[in-house]
Motif scaffolding. Structure first.
Motif, PDB file in Angstrom:
ATOM      1  N   ALA A   1      12.846   5.687   3.227  1.00 47.34           N
ATOM      2  CA  ALA A   1      12.293   4.515   2.540  1.00 47.34           C
ATOM      3  C   ALA A   1      13.320   3.820   1.665  1.00 47.34           C
ATOM      4  O   ALA A   1      13.162   2.648   1.323  1.00 47.34           O
ATOM      5  CB  ALA A   1      11.087   4.931   1.698  1.00 47.34           C
ATOM      6  N   ALA A   2      14.392   4.527   1.315  1.00 42.37           N
ATOM      7  CA  ALA A   2      15.399   3.951   0.423  1.00 42.37           C
ATOM      8  C   ALA A   2      16.542   3.272   1.178  1.00 42.37           C
ATOM      9  O   ALA A   2      17.447   2.720   0.552  1.00 42.37           O
ATOM     10  CB  ALA A   2      15.967   5.038  -0.483  1.00 42.37           C
TER      11      ALA A   2
ATOM     12  N   SER B   1       2.552   8.002   7.833  1.00 42.46           N
ATOM     13  CA  SER B   1       1.861   7.353   6.722  1.00 42.46           C
ATOM     14  C   SER B   1       2.844   6.494   5.945  1.00 42.46           C
ATOM     15  O   SER B   1       3.799   6.994   5.354  1.00 42.46           O
ATOM     16  CB  SER B   1       1.245   8.410   5.807  1.00 42.46           C
ATOM     17  OG  SER B   1       0.469   7.808   4.791  1.00 42.46           O
ATOM     18  N   SER B   2       2.623   5.182   5.980  1.00 42.00           N
ATOM     19  CA  SER B   2       3.500   4.247   5.278  1.00 42.00           C
ATOM     20  C   SER B   2       2.680   3.051   4.836  1.00 42.00           C
ATOM     21  O   SER B   2       1.505   2.901   5.197  1.00 42.00           O
ATOM     22  CB  SER B   2       4.646   3.786   6.177  1.00 42.00           C
ATOM     23  OG  SER B   2       4.158   2.963   7.226  1.00 42.00           O
TER      24      SER B   2
ATOM     25  N   ALA C   1       0.812  -1.222   0.000  1.00 39.99           N
ATOM     26  CA  ALA C   1       0.000   0.000   0.000  1.00 39.99           C
ATOM     27  C   ALA C   1       0.841   1.266   0.000  1.00 39.99           C
ATOM     28  O   ALA C   1       0.401   2.305   0.487  1.00 39.99           O
ATOM     29  CB  ALA C   1      -0.941  -0.014   1.208  1.00 39.99           C
ATOM     30  N   GLY C   2       2.047   1.216  -0.569  1.00 41.57           N
ATOM     31  CA  GLY C   2       2.902   2.395  -0.579  1.00 41.57           C
ATOM     32  C   GLY C   2       2.291   3.572  -1.321  1.00 41.57           C
ATOM     33  O   GLY C   2       2.331   4.716  -0.846  1.00 41.57           O
ATOM     34  N   ARG C   3       1.707   3.291  -2.473  1.00 39.69           N
ATOM     35  CA  ARG C   3       1.098   4.389  -3.247  1.00 39.69           C
ATOM     36  C   ARG C   3      -0.064   5.012  -2.494  1.00 39.69           C
ATOM     37  O   ARG C   3      -0.205   6.245  -2.447  1.00 39.69           O
ATOM     38  CB  ARG C   3       0.621   3.862  -4.608  1.00 39.69           C
ATOM     39  CG  ARG C   3      -0.085   4.924  -5.459  1.00 39.69           C
ATOM     40  CD  ARG C   3      -0.430   4.398  -6.833  1.00 39.69           C
ATOM     41  NE  ARG C   3      -1.369   3.294  -6.785  1.00 39.69           N
ATOM     42  CZ  ARG C   3      -2.693   3.415  -6.646  1.00 39.69           C
ATOM     43  NH1 ARG C   3      -3.223   4.642  -6.545  1.00 39.69           N
ATOM     44  NH2 ARG C   3      -3.477   2.369  -6.628  1.00 39.69           N
ATOM     45  N   GLN C   4      -0.890   4.182  -1.887  1.00 39.82           N
ATOM     46  CA  GLN C   4      -2.030   4.698  -1.139  1.00 39.82           C
ATOM     47  C   GLN C   4      -1.584   5.522   0.071  1.00 39.82           C
ATOM     48  O   GLN C   4      -2.205   6.546   0.404  1.00 39.82           O
ATOM     49  CB  GLN C   4      -2.935   3.543  -0.677  1.00 39.82           C
ATOM     50  CG  GLN C   4      -3.747   2.897  -1.796  1.00 39.82           C
ATOM     51  CD  GLN C   4      -2.925   1.968  -2.673  1.00 39.82           C
ATOM     52  OE1 GLN C   4      -1.787   1.616  -2.354  1.00 39.82           O
ATOM     53  NE2 GLN C   4      -3.479   1.556  -3.798  1.00 39.82           N
ATOM     54  N   ALA C   5      -0.496   5.088   0.724  1.00 35.77           N
ATOM     55  CA  ALA C   5       0.023   5.855   1.861  1.00 35.77           C
ATOM     56  C   ALA C   5       0.485   7.236   1.418  1.00 35.77           C
ATOM     57  O   ALA C   5       0.225   8.245   2.093  1.00 35.77           O
ATOM     58  CB  ALA C   5       1.167   5.095   2.522  1.00 35.77           C
TER      59      ALA C   5
ATOM     60  N   ALA D   1      -7.315   1.520   1.933  1.00 37.42           N
ATOM     61  CA  ALA D   1      -7.402   2.222   0.650  1.00 37.42           C
ATOM     62  C   ALA D   1      -6.950   1.299  -0.486  1.00 37.42           C
ATOM     63  O   ALA D   1      -7.529   1.320  -1.583  1.00 37.42           O
ATOM     64  CB  ALA D   1      -6.549   3.484   0.693  1.00 37.42           C
ATOM     65  N   TRP D   2      -5.932   0.482  -0.224  1.00 37.36           N
ATOM     66  CA  TRP D   2      -5.472  -0.469  -1.237  1.00 37.36           C
ATOM     67  C   TRP D   2      -6.561  -1.483  -1.557  1.00 37.36           C
ATOM     68  O   TRP D   2      -6.796  -1.814  -2.732  1.00 37.36           O
ATOM     69  CB  TRP D   2      -4.220  -1.166  -0.726  1.00 37.36           C
ATOM     70  CG  TRP D   2      -3.707  -2.231  -1.637  1.00 37.36           C
ATOM     71  CD1 TRP D   2      -2.892  -2.072  -2.722  1.00 37.36           C
ATOM     72  CD2 TRP D   2      -3.980  -3.639  -1.560  1.00 37.36           C
ATOM     73  NE1 TRP D   2      -2.644  -3.283  -3.316  1.00 37.36           N
ATOM     74  CE2 TRP D   2      -3.295  -4.267  -2.623  1.00 37.36           C
ATOM     75  CE3 TRP D   2      -4.723  -4.424  -0.686  1.00 37.36           C
ATOM     76  CZ2 TRP D   2      -3.350  -5.637  -2.832  1.00 37.36           C
ATOM     77  CZ3 TRP D   2      -4.781  -5.796  -0.891  1.00 37.36           C
ATOM     78  CH2 TRP D   2      -4.093  -6.395  -1.953  1.00 37.36           C
TER      79      TRP D   2
END
Length: 455
Positions: free
Chosen positions: A313-314, A118-119, A94-98, A128-129
């Motif tokens: 995140a990287a 938010s993650s 759900a990264g995009r949704q976060a 949301a996902w």
């Protein structure tokens, strides 16, 4: 004697403990791999029968406490049956949704309202996902989707699913509700009878939801320690909770330094206290050449990014400095990285709180089996470190908190703890501070860079 049951639904294993809550003594424990949601209650029931059978003279438990991995859950239908497998905290789906939630609501405002960054692991993003997945499947039909949370679907956390099965009530605790990404309003006090036949016929219990830390005090910090998946339990390496996928970091690093059939012996050797361990931490200038090589080496224990103290995140699992030829030193590098990360977190927490803690408690089976980890923890921490020796401290703590909330004890006694290994070695704090500064510099450097200070 009064007893209570504690249940801990973990990422890899589910544990049940029967605890004498008058003196904080675990009478029996049992564990099994954490099953799919549809089999969870059956496994908990079987583990409960095992612990009750192992202590036949103990009185029937008068309360049940449940703890679990916080963000993992599953949708259920009106029949309380799970709709699919666990949607785990480490799924990264759900990264995009976060990111979209943070953009729409404001990342800072969302954190201020919930205390949660938010993650992808946050259930709000997972919901949301689920919505987006349902819409994508049904889009071709020209209408909105009907996913597992649409209509009569409900979200159930891992611990909530146990309580739902035992009592027939879908409830949660504010400590876990606060991890969903939705503001938790006030503490809940949930109490009700366990349904007949769900655990052990003929032995009545009262169900009580539990979600807080099992060992907590205003001036103490508790570090939960988990076992690395795939590593032998007796010699498993330990990492402090807080770095994402910590067990995976250990497993991934072990896979790089030793074949499967050599890891148990290697972990045994790496867990001993010796001068090389001290040199690897302090970078002692008079160390032998081999030790000197190890003294410049550490592993950044991040498999899927870093959440705190400087979210990235990287961030990746990577070696800083040349990996030693000695496999023991190579293994200790990831252990040292975890300990230094924990110290970094502790310093950041102390700065936010305005005062340092007076004591740190380390809990979990691995830390009791690995003197080297406990010693590194002690040497890197500016306040006393005690180890909670209980075999299943989280499950036992759940039982104790349930007993307190049920009125069996007031307050519940604390689990026993003893000073961490390494008391006989005194280190110059300046050497530890230098090692910590080099670690933080390396951890916060751009991905792929190796600062000179950390070499």
């Amino acid at each position: 004697m009064s007893t209570a049951l504690g249940v801990d639904v973990g990422t890899t294993h589910t544990k049940v403990a029967l605890v004498d809550v008058d003196v904080a003594r675990t009478l029996a424990v049992a564990s099994a791999p954490t099953p799919a949601p549809g089999d969870l209650l059956r496994v908990v029931a079987e583990l409960t029968r095992r612990v009750l059978g192992a202590a036949p003279d103990a009185p029937a438990p008068a309360a049940v406490g449940v703890a679990s991995m916080a963000e993992t859950g599953v949708p259920v239908g009106p029949d309380d049956e799970p709709r699919g497998d666990w949607l785990r905290w480490d799924g990264h789906r759900a990264g995009r949704q976060a990111d979209e939630l943070a953009a729409r609501l404001g990342r800072t405002a969302l954190f201020a309202a919930t205390g949660v960054r938010s993650s992808a692991k946050v259930p709000l993003a997972t919901w949301a996902w689920l919505r987006d997945e349902a819409d994508a499947r049904m889009g071709a039909a020209g209408g909105p989707g009907a996913g597992p949370l649409h209509g009569d679907g409900r979200w159930v956390g891992a611990a909530d699913l146990v309580v739902l099965g035992l009592t027939g009530h879908l409830v949660t605790d504010h400590t876990l509700a606060g991890r969903t990404g939705v503001p938790a309003r006030s503490p809940a006090s949930v109490r009700g009878p366990v349904r007949s036949g769900t655990v052990s016929p003929g032995r009545s219990t009262r169900g009580r939801w539990r979600g807080a830390s099992p060992t907590s005090a205003s001036s103490s910090v508790s570090n939960a320690v988990g076992r690395s998946p795939g590593a032998p339990s007796r010699y498993a390496m330990a990492l402090v909770a807080g770095s994402s996928s910590a067990g995976g970091a250990v497993a991934a690093w072990l896979a790089q330094v030793a074949p499967d059939d050599e890891r148990a012996r290697l972990l045994e050797r790496a867990s001993t206290l010796d001068d090389a361990l001290v040199a690897q931490l302090t970078g002692a200038p008079d160390a032998a050449p081999a030790d000197g090589e190890a003294a410049s080496f550490v592993v950044l224990p991040y498999v899927h990014g870093r959440q705190t103290p400087a979210p990235d995140a990287a961030a990746t699992l990577r070696a800083v400095g040349r990996v030693p030829d000695d496999p023991v030193a190579a293994v200790r590098g990831v252990l040292l990285g975890a300990v230094l990360h924990a110290r970094w977190m502790l310093d950041a927490q102390a700065a936010l709180a305005g005062a340092p803690p007076t004591r740190v408690l380390a809990l979990g089976r691995p830390v009791t089996a690995n003197p080297a980890w406990a010693a590194l923890k002690r040497w890197c921490t500016p306040v006393p470190v005690d180890v909670v020796a209980d075999e299943e401290a989280v499950a036992a703590g759940a039982a104790l908190l349930a007993a307190e909330r049920a009125g069996l004890v007031a307050p519940a006694p604390a689990l026993g703890a003893a000073p961490a290994a390494g008391a006989g070695t005194r280190l110059d704090p300046r050497l530890v501070a230098r090692r910590l500064a080099a670690f933080v510099t390396a951890a916060t450097a751009p991905s792929g860079a190796t600062p000179a200070e950390a070499r």
